[in-house]
Design a protein around this motif. Structure first.
Motif, short mmCIF file in Angstrom:
data_model
loop_
_atom_site.label_atom_id
_atom_site.label_comp_id
_atom_site.label_asym_id
_atom_site.label_seq_id
_atom_site.Cartn_x
_atom_site.Cartn_y
_atom_site.Cartn_z
N ARG A 52 -8.65 4.82 2.88
CA ARG A 52 -8.61 6.17 2.80
C ARG A 52 -10.09 6.68 3.18
O ARG A 52 -10.44 7.92 3.54
CB ARG A 52 -8.13 6.72 1.83
N TYR B 159 -6.54 1.13 13.98
CA TYR B 159 -7.25 2.41 13.95
C TYR B 159 -6.47 3.43 14.54
O TYR B 159 -5.65 2.94 15.31
CB TYR B 159 -8.54 2.45 14.25
N ASP C 75 0.59 4.10 1.31
CA ASP C 75 0.54 5.00 2.37
C ASP C 75 0.99 3.99 3.94
O ASP C 75 1.07 4.51 4.60
CB ASP C 75 -0.69 5.67 2.72
N ALA C 76 1.38 2.85 3.60
CA ALA C 76 1.49 1.99 4.70
C ALA C 76 2.73 2.45 5.48
O ALA C 76 2.77 2.35 6.83
CB ALA C 76 2.03 0.59 4.18
N PHE D 5 2.07 4.84 8.48
CA PHE D 5 1.41 4.39 9.67
C PHE D 5 2.29 3.03 10.26
O PHE D 5 1.63 2.25 10.89
CB PHE D 5 0.10 3.98 9.21
N CYS E 144 -6.95 10.93 13.37
CA CYS E 144 -6.44 11.89 12.26
C CYS E 144 -6.88 13.40 12.47
O CYS E 144 -6.96 14.04 11.55
CB CYS E 144 -6.93 11.25 10.87
N LEU F 58 0.77 0.09 12.54
CA LEU F 58 0.54 -1.42 12.13
C LEU F 58 1.44 -2.10 12.95
O LEU F 58 1.02 -3.33 13.05
CB LEU F 58 1.10 -1.12 10.48
N ASP G 237 0.80 -1.14 0.17
CA ASP G 237 0.12 -0.05 0.09
C ASP G 237 0.93 1.27 -0.04
O ASP G 237 1.91 1.16 0.78
CB ASP G 237 -1.00 -0.10 1.19
N GLY H 123 -7.12 1.06 9.04
CA GLY H 123 -6.16 0.42 8.12
C GLY H 123 -6.00 -1.04 8.64
O GLY H 123 -6.34 -1.23 9.62
N VAL I 55 -1.21 -4.66 3.47
CA VAL I 55 -1.75 -3.66 3.89
C VAL I 55 -2.78 -3.13 3.12
O VAL I 55 -2.51 -2.93 1.92
CB VAL I 55 -0.52 -2.75 4.34
N THR I 56 -3.86 -2.75 3.98
CA THR I 56 -5.00 -1.83 2.97
C THR I 56 -5.04 -0.89 3.90
O THR I 56 -5.64 -0.92 5.39
CB THR I 56 -6.03 -2.63 2.92
N ILE I 57 -4.80 0.38 3.48
CA ILE I 57 -5.26 1.77 4.27
C ILE I 57 -6.51 2.12 3.56
O ILE I 57 -6.65 2.51 2.41
CB ILE I 57 -4.26 2.90 4.13
#
Length: 178
Positions: free
Chosen positions: A107, A83, A57-58, A61, A86, A65, A55, A94, A103-105
């Motif tokens: 958005r 979570y 954006d992984a 975070f 923000c 994670l 991902d 995510g 990974v899945t963010i």
């Protein structure tokens, strides 16, 4: 038209409209997604590695994670959901697949009142109310129900803020994180 007929007609129009509204409300509540409607089978794998390249954006975070390494899936059978805050009244979500490390963010899933989810269900509830006593309040958000299909979240329904029963086997994510 006689006076009696006119009154009966008026009474039917008012009570008929109320009855129709009541039936539509009951149908909407009955059709509200439930965790049991979208079952999954939790796996025994624990999160061992994270694929940071899966991902874009992984890396932003990593600490949130990485905190979940060694944990069992807590969402949709094979996902370790996390979570974080923000901003004021803002939470993001995510997750990491416990088998592949993917990974899945998410958005598109920004919450103001947290998330509700279960290890044995693919349903994610965004902005649930945490008590039936909170229903009927004046809120700036809606409760949304999303289905995880293994690749992405799909919106199933959006309602006025609603109490969702997150029982002992559920996870509750609210405010800025655990």
């Amino acid at each position: 038209m006689s006076v009696v007929t006119a009154r009966l007609d008026k009474l039917f129009r008012h009570t008929g409209a109320a009855l129709v509204a009541l039936l539509f409300t009951a149908a909407a509540l009955a059709g509200e997604p439930k965790f049991s409607d979208y079952p999954s089978h939790p796996i025994n794998n624990h999160l061992k590695a994270i694929d940071w390249q899966s991902d874009p954006d992984a890396n932003y975070f990593q600490s949130r994670l990485r905190d979940h390494l060694g944990e069992a899936p807590n969402f949709a059978g094979d996902q370790v959901l996390s979570y974080w805050g923000c901003g004021a009244s803002c939470q993001m979500v995510g997750m990491v697949n416990a088998k592949s490390g993917r990974v899945t963010i998410a958005r598109e899933l920004i919450a103001a009142n947290g998330f509700c989810y279960q290890a044995d269900s693919r349903l994610l509830v965004v902005n649930p109310l945490w008590s039936p006593d909170e229903e009927g309040g004046d809120y700036f958000f809606k409760t949304a129900f999303y289905l995880w299909d293994g690749h992405q979240f799909k919106l199933l329904a959006k309602t006025a803020p609603r109490f969702v029963a997150c029982d002992d086997s559920s996870e509750r994510a609210a405010n800025s994180g655990p």
